[in-house]
Design an enzyme around this catalytic site. Structure first.
Site, PDB file in Angstrom:
ATOM      1  N   GLU A  25       0.830  -1.205   0.000  1.00 40.75           N
ATOM      2  CA  GLU A  25       0.000   0.000   0.000  1.00 40.75           C
ATOM      3  C   GLU A  25       0.866   1.258   0.000  1.00 40.75           C
ATOM      4  OE1 GLU A  25      -1.376   1.700   3.697  1.00 40.75           O
ATOM      5  OE2 GLU A  25      -1.288  -0.292   4.606  1.00 40.75           O
ATOM      6  N   LYS A  87      -5.869  10.446   1.053  1.00 49.46           N
ATOM      7  CA  LYS A  87      -5.949   9.064   1.533  1.00 49.46           C
ATOM      8  C   LYS A  87      -7.156   8.432   0.849  1.00 49.46           C
ATOM      9  CE  LYS A  87      -6.147   6.518   5.926  1.00 49.46           C
ATOM     10  NZ  LYS A  87      -6.265   6.673   7.395  1.00 49.46           N
ATOM     11  N   VAL A 107      -5.640  -0.043   2.836  1.00 50.19           N
ATOM     12  CA  VAL A 107      -5.745  -1.502   2.668  1.00 50.19           C
ATOM     13  C   VAL A 107      -6.865  -1.828   1.686  1.00 50.19           C
ATOM     14  CG1 VAL A 107      -6.379  -3.660   3.832  1.00 50.19           C
ATOM     15  CG2 VAL A 107      -4.725  -2.100   4.899  1.00 50.19           C
ATOM     16  N   ASP A 139     -18.138   3.911  13.411  1.00 53.86           N
ATOM     17  CA  ASP A 139     -16.856   4.226  12.768  1.00 53.86           C
ATOM     18  C   ASP A 139     -16.104   2.910  12.560  1.00 53.86           C
ATOM     19  OD1 ASP A 139     -14.507   5.246  11.832  1.00 53.86           O
ATOM     20  OD2 ASP A 139     -14.179   6.662  13.471  1.00 53.86           O
ATOM     21  N   SER A 141     -13.731   0.721   9.701  1.00 50.84           N
ATOM     22  CA  SER A 141     -12.898   0.840   8.504  1.00 50.84           C
ATOM     23  C   SER A 141     -13.492   0.067   7.336  1.00 50.84           C
ATOM     24  CB  SER A 141     -11.494   0.313   8.799  1.00 50.84           C
ATOM     25  OG  SER A 141     -10.735   0.233   7.603  1.00 50.84           O
ATOM     26  N   ALA A 142     -13.396   0.671   6.146  1.00 58.74           N
ATOM     27  CA  ALA A 142     -13.818  -0.011   4.919  1.00 58.74           C
ATOM     28  C   ALA A 142     -12.953  -1.230   4.623  1.00 58.74           C
ATOM     29  CB  ALA A 142     -13.770   0.954   3.741  1.00 58.74           C
ATOM     30  N   LYS A 160      -4.032  -2.096  15.111  1.00 50.63           N
ATOM     31  CA  LYS A 160      -3.491  -1.219  16.145  1.00 50.63           C
ATOM     32  C   LYS A 160      -4.437  -1.208  17.335  1.00 50.63           C
ATOM     33  CE  LYS A 160      -1.618   1.628  12.461  1.00 50.63           C
ATOM     34  NZ  LYS A 160      -2.354   0.955  11.359  1.00 50.63           N
TER      35      LYS A 160
END
Length: 304
Positions: A25, A87, A107, A139, A141-142, A160
């Site tokens: 990435e 981003k 990602v 919230d 992440s995709a 993380k």
């Protein structure tokens, strides 16, 4: 689709010849580390992948063109621009391409471009997940949705601990994404080897991982695989120290109203400051470690 995609000659030749290729990435370059460590790490990762028998394909968007196999000059360009570069996740790709903009791929978007290119293995630092308080804020992440539908195996050091690890694993389980620990039955927490949460399965060799990945897709089970590769013991940070740093950074982010895709870069920068740079060194070492394993998996897949 192909008119929007440019695959470097090195990567295309490797794919045509059935050689191992590993996707990388570019968000980690522009948003994950400061300059010049970001560029140095990116080039070192590519070197490690070559040393382990595979061809690296760093992925990004330059001038609206989806690129699989960035040049050293393009990596330097994204590294110097840093957070000025957009981003880019799944939702952002049409806009960035249509407007002819530069983009650093997450990602999720790296997986998309890797699959378009025919690349099956991807090495990163850590995947995205469910943010703390995600049960109220939604919230999420995709990356997690992408893992449920895109056929790319992702090698990471877990997630993380700025995220809610338990909810992240529950989400992956709901969408049928296998989480396989490499030489461990515990899901790693990026900076540390331990999280207190178990993986679904374990594997002890790259060849075993490659067989599991291939069988999944041979069975027509769409979606990715998470390979959880713990940070090397000598670079693992103290659990209590990193937890305190993360808790402090999360509180500061909430107080300052940092939201959405700005949260992770903010938290990473603050954790780096609070730990006196130790988190950055850990980040670099785990990425290198993931690159080694990803290359070995890709080589094993190419031989099946």
């Amino acid at each position: 689709m192909l008119k929007y995609l440019e695959i470097s000659k090195e990567v295309q030749d490797a794919l045509n010849n059935g050689q191992a290729v590993v996707a990388l990435e570019s968000t980690i370059i522009s948003h994950g580390m400061p300059y010049p460590e970001n560029v140095e790490t990116a080039l070192t990762v590519e070197k490690i992948i070559r040393e382990n028998g595979a061809v690296p394909a760093t992925i990004g968007v330059i001038g609206g063109c989806l690129k699989a196999g960035l040049t050293a000059r393009e990596i330097e360009y994204l590294g110097k621009k840093g957070q000025e570069v957009l981003k880019v996740s799944r939702r952002d790709l049409p806009y960035v391409v249509a407007k002819g903009l530069d983009g650093a791929t997450t990602v999720a978007s790296t997986m998309i471009i890797a699959e378009m290119s025919g690349i099956k293995v991807f090495a990163t630092g850590g995947i995205g997940g469910v943010h703390r308080g995600g049960e109220q804020s939604f919230d999420i992440s995709a990356d997690l949705q992408e893992l449920s539908k895109t056929n790319v195996a992702v090698v990471s050091a877990g997630v993380k601990s700025i995220l809610d690890i338990g909810l992240t694993l529950e989400y992956l389980e709901t969408y049928g994404v296998p989480v396989i620990g490499f030489g461990t039955d515990e899901f790693p927490a990026f900076y540390t080897r331990k999280s207190g949460y178990k993986v679904n399965f374990t594997a002890d060799t790259p060849e075993e991982l490659a067989r599991i990945i291939k069988v999944k897709w041979d069975l027509g089970l769409k979606g990715g695989v998470v390979v959880a590769n713990p940070i090397p013991e000598e670079y693992s940070l103290d659990n209590e120290e990193i937890s305190r740093a993360i808790d402090s950074a999360v509180l500061e982010a909430a107080e300052k109203g940092v939201k959405g895709k700005e949260v992770t870069p903010y938290l990473l920068a603050r954790v780096k400051d609070i730990t006196g740079g130790k988190s950055l060194e850990a980040n670099i070492q785990l990425v290198l470690n993931n690159a080694r394993l990803a290359a070995k998996i890709a080589v094993a897949l190419s031989r099946i």
